[in-house]
Design an enzyme around this catalytic site. Sequence first.
Site, PDB file in Angstrom:
ATOM      1  N   TYR A 146      -1.496   0.474  10.503  1.00  0.00           N
ATOM      2  CA  TYR A 146      -1.715  -0.173   9.204  1.00  0.00           C
ATOM      3  C   TYR A 146      -0.447  -0.087   8.346  1.00  0.00           C
ATOM      4  O   TYR A 146       0.064  -1.104   7.866  1.00  0.00           O
ATOM      5  CB  TYR A 146      -2.905   0.502   8.493  1.00  0.00           C
ATOM      6  CG  TYR A 146      -3.117   0.046   7.068  1.00  0.00           C
ATOM      7  CD1 TYR A 146      -3.409  -1.282   6.762  1.00  0.00           C
ATOM      8  CD2 TYR A 146      -3.032   0.959   6.012  1.00  0.00           C
ATOM      9  CE1 TYR A 146      -3.606  -1.685   5.452  1.00  0.00           C
ATOM     10  CE2 TYR A 146      -3.233   0.559   4.702  1.00  0.00           C
ATOM     11  CZ  TYR A 146      -3.511  -0.770   4.433  1.00  0.00           C
ATOM     12  OH  TYR A 146      -3.701  -1.159   3.129  1.00  0.00           O
ATOM     13  N   THR A 197       0.815  -1.214   0.000  1.00  0.00           N
ATOM     14  CA  THR A 197       0.000   0.000   0.000  1.00  0.00           C
ATOM     15  C   THR A 197       0.850   1.266   0.000  1.00  0.00           C
ATOM     16  O   THR A 197       1.963   1.275   0.541  1.00  0.00           O
ATOM     17  CB  THR A 197      -0.907  -0.001   1.252  1.00  0.00           C
ATOM     18  OG1 THR A 197      -1.421   1.316   1.449  1.00  0.00           O
ATOM     19  CG2 THR A 197      -0.152  -0.373   2.519  1.00  0.00           C
TER      20      THR A 197
END
Length: 327
Positions: free
Chosen positions: A146, A124
């Site tokens: 995250y 990501t």
Amino acid sequence: MKVLITGAAGFIGSHLAEKLSLFGYEVWGIDNYSSYYSPSLKKANTNLLNQKDVQVINGDLRDPKLYQNLPLNFQFIFHLAAHPGNDINSSYDDYFSNNLDATKLLTDFAQKNKVLKHFFYISTSSVYGLNATYSEEQVPQPISWYGISKLAAEQLVLSKARNNSFNASSLRLYSVYGPRERPDKLFSKLIHCSINHLPFTLYHGSEKHIRSFTYIDDITQGIYQALKNFSKVNGEIINLGCEEEFSTREGISLVENITGKKIELIDLPARPGDQLHTRAITNKAALLLDYKPVTSLKDGVKYQLDWYISESRDSEALRPNAIEQGD
Ligand SMILES: NC(=O)c1ccc[n+]([C@@H]2O[C@H](COP(=O)([O-])OP(=O)(O)OC[C@H]3O[C@@H](n4cnc5c(N)ncnc54)[C@H](O)[C@@H]3O)[C@@H](O)[C@H]2O)c1
């Protein structure tokens, strides 16, 4: 060719499973139907995949017993299962057990697959940190659990390529949207709020955040091109996303224009861990994979709206709680 897709019942995983099955791959999926968002939406994705001859095993990648029942002849593994977003209601353990510990067990399993040609880790833009406007050489500086857990898992997978355990690469995706998008994400919520005359909650300051919104088909096509070029990408990190950038405000106005309905905004206090600016720099993807996203934001959001209207999925499950700007 036999491929394993983790997180196959999720948003991107289900699209990738559909695409690879269409192209003649024998696709096996795994998903634990986590409660990060409504499992009923993931079950609906699985039902759709079942109609296309893709079976999804209901299993948790953190459970060592899961691997005892899996065959050892996968040629490609796509690892998408993760605890996503920058969610204030999720714990450190949610992020690190699902994103890192699960990846450790999956890589142990991958190592036993003697016919494995390549392991693709789906990473990501969040690994870059506050600003994700860089090429792949930039030193990552993640600011959320995250981002940190995804970076750690990415490096765990790439270490397998570095020490010749198996071939692997990491594809860093940017703000993916389109039909079946996670209900916690921007366009899902905007469309839902606009159509149902519901207020839209926004963390303070996020109207000015800038994103490389990327349509789902441009992402699955990029992953497919990575698969076709797997021999060129061992050990590589590759950004996949649309280079065009839009602010959240522009996203809100776009949905208002398409639906013809004004959206009421409710301001919440600012949230730590949100990125300010993402912009996919994709020179490397263009060079190695001939990658070029083709869907404009306007067209992509129209496709997502059409899907939302035609699908009329479980409206309770889609009901937004608070705006999610993470990946
Ligand atoms: N959506 C985006 O904009 C975006 C952007 C960048 C990267 N990504 C990455 O793409 C991947 C897919 O994201 P998504 O948006 O489709 O999310 P998603 O939540 O829809 O899909 C993830 C799936 O993984 C499953 N899962 C989670 N933990 C698991 C576990 N321990 N065992 C088995 N299954 C498990 C979930 O049930 C879910 O179905 C993730 O790795 C995410 O980090 C997404």
